[in-house]
Enzyme design. Sequence first.
Site: not given
Length: 290
Positions: A70-71, A175
Amino acid sequence: MKIALICPFNNKLSISYSLKVIKHLSFLNVEIYIHEELLKNIKISKLPKKYFSFKKLNSKIDFLFSIGGDGSILQSVTLVKDTNIPILGINTGKLGFLTNLQKESIELGLKQLLDSKYSIIKRSLLEVNSPNLEKNFFKFNFALNEISVSRKNTTSLISISTHLNNVHLTTFWADGLIISTPTGSTGYSLSSGGPIMTPESSSFVLTPIAPHNLNIRPLIINDNTTIKISVSGRGDKHLISLDSRNFSLSCNTEIILKKAPFTISTVQLYNNSFLNTLREKLFWGLDTRN
């Protein structure tokens, strides 16, 4: 037919399968274009006699093969941009949710492609801008999966003031915050408790990361919405991520997000579909009642 190949992450497995794809294509009636970075990792003696190298894509290319996971697909988007060249992902990684062809089925998959046994999936992107930054700060200011903001150099919460179409939604104490496309809904957003959306959905999802207020939940919005956010906290800087590209921004920088004016095309071979992927990759079918 003109086919270009890219292998952004040059590990041995991906390089070996890149060479296998190149050799198979050399027996077919296609023109082969190999990205210059991939060429550096393949011995010239193992390549077919006729091929072309490229650094930038042009619209004359019929398909881009992205080899990896996917990267690799996300890296390919920065090459394809608005050329509308369809991307075929060949998975040599682990999950490979966006890739459509497994390394074990390369020959069958290429035959389907050449026999036109495929469909094209149009995927929306997010565009990010800021009046406080120079025009080319992000270089490529688009993301296929998601744009997220998060804390930097601190363990303290950040506050993320969020407006939708100039109407105040809330200030997230968390966060971070993920703004995801339908494509990205199975990535970082899903890991943070967000919903899954089918690729053709006309929506974005806002998913807070570890919100301090337990009443805060992911929110699905129409993709014609303009999103404005501003981050503040104890630090002077925070992070913003466009898919896998990270940047540092000063706190209180106004960030404007909206749907990109173009889409990314991905190839879906026959017998593959998003629903099949859900069952196989996320193990939805592993239930004794089925």
